[in-house]
Each structure stands twice: as structure tokens, then as C-alpha cells.
Design a protein around this motif. Sequence first.
Motif, PDB file in Angstrom:
ATOM      1  N   SER A 250       0.819  -1.216   0.000  1.00 46.78           N
ATOM      2  CA  SER A 250       0.000   0.000   0.000  1.00 46.78           C
ATOM      3  C   SER A 250       0.852   1.265   0.000  1.00 46.78           C
ATOM      4  O   SER A 250       0.363   2.332  -0.350  1.00 46.78           O
ATOM      5  N   GLU A 251       2.119   1.158   0.362  1.00 51.43           N
ATOM      6  CA  GLU A 251       2.996   2.338   0.357  1.00 51.43           C
ATOM      7  C   GLU A 251       3.315   2.808  -1.057  1.00 51.43           C
ATOM      8  O   GLU A 251       3.318   4.005  -1.329  1.00 51.43           O
TER       9      GLU A 251
ATOM     10  N   ASN B 264     -12.913   0.008  -2.084  1.00 53.01           N
ATOM     11  CA  ASN B 264     -12.109   1.157  -1.640  1.00 53.01           C
ATOM     12  C   ASN B 264     -11.636   1.069  -0.201  1.00 53.01           C
ATOM     13  O   ASN B 264     -11.305   2.070   0.410  1.00 53.01           O
ATOM     14  N   SER B 265     -11.602  -0.140   0.355  1.00 53.02           N
ATOM     15  CA  SER B 265     -11.112  -0.302   1.724  1.00 53.02           C
ATOM     16  C   SER B 265      -9.589  -0.283   1.733  1.00 53.02           C
ATOM     17  O   SER B 265      -8.942  -0.345   0.690  1.00 53.02           O
ATOM     18  N   THR B 266      -9.027  -0.205   2.924  1.00 54.45           N
ATOM     19  CA  THR B 266      -7.575  -0.280   3.044  1.00 54.45           C
ATOM     20  C   THR B 266      -7.150  -1.745   2.938  1.00 54.45           C
ATOM     21  O   THR B 266      -7.947  -2.655   3.167  1.00 54.45           O
ATOM     22  N   VAL B 267      -5.905  -1.944   2.615  1.00 51.14           N
ATOM     23  CA  VAL B 267      -5.387  -3.296   2.424  1.00 51.14           C
ATOM     24  C   VAL B 267      -5.261  -4.005   3.768  1.00 51.14           C
ATOM     25  O   VAL B 267      -4.732  -3.462   4.732  1.00 51.14           O
ATOM     26  N   ASP B 268      -5.767  -5.230   3.805  1.00 55.38           N
ATOM     27  CA  ASP B 268      -5.619  -6.094   4.974  1.00 55.38           C
ATOM     28  C   ASP B 268      -4.524  -7.096   4.632  1.00 55.38           C
ATOM     29  O   ASP B 268      -4.747  -8.032   3.857  1.00 55.38           O
TER      30      ASP B 268
END
Length: 108
Positions: A65-66, A84-88
Motif C-alpha cells: 500500500s505504500e 475502496n477499503s484499506t489493504v488487509d
Amino acid sequence: MSDDKKRFLLRIDQTLYDQLARDAESENRSINAHIETILQKATQGKTFERRQIVGQVIEGTQINSENGLVTVAGIYYRYLISDNSTVDTTGRYAVTDAVGNILTLQKI
């Protein structure tokens, strides 16, 4: 029937025909139109990604994600998460689409 359409005989077993008939009815199409739609979808977008990448399941650890990249089959791609969620990083994702060098991922 339009002159640019080609007719041909297609032989399929009764079970498959019945399934196609049910699916066509649920989409308010004739069986012919339904089969034509299936064939059109099957022959679209025969890129490497559509043939080899779409449908693969990847681990969240393969997503960075960086820098906004994901590694699939040793190749780096940009990615979008379908909701559109953040990466798990502990989750698993399915590759659901590929457009150019951008993959759409859906958490499973």
C-alpha cells in the motif's frame, strides 16, 4: 435476422440446454441471445492479464500500500480495491478485473 449474422447448428445435451434456458429467462433474453452474449464475453479482452491473472487469489502480503503496487506472477501491477477499503495484509484477495496495468482486487 440481420444479413451480417451467421447461422450454425449447435448440439448440446438436454441438461445444459435446460440450464441455459433458465439463465436466459432470468435475464429476459431468448436462448439464442443468451448464448450470443456468453460467446461475446468469452472472446473479449484476451490479454495476458485476462487469461492468466484474473481469477487468481493473492495474499494481502503481496500488496504494497505504500507504493500502490501488487505482485502477481512475479509482475508488478497498480491496483484498486473493489470496495475502496484499506489493504488487509492478513487477508486474501481475488483478482476480478484487469485493465491495462491496473488490477481490481476483491477481498475474499
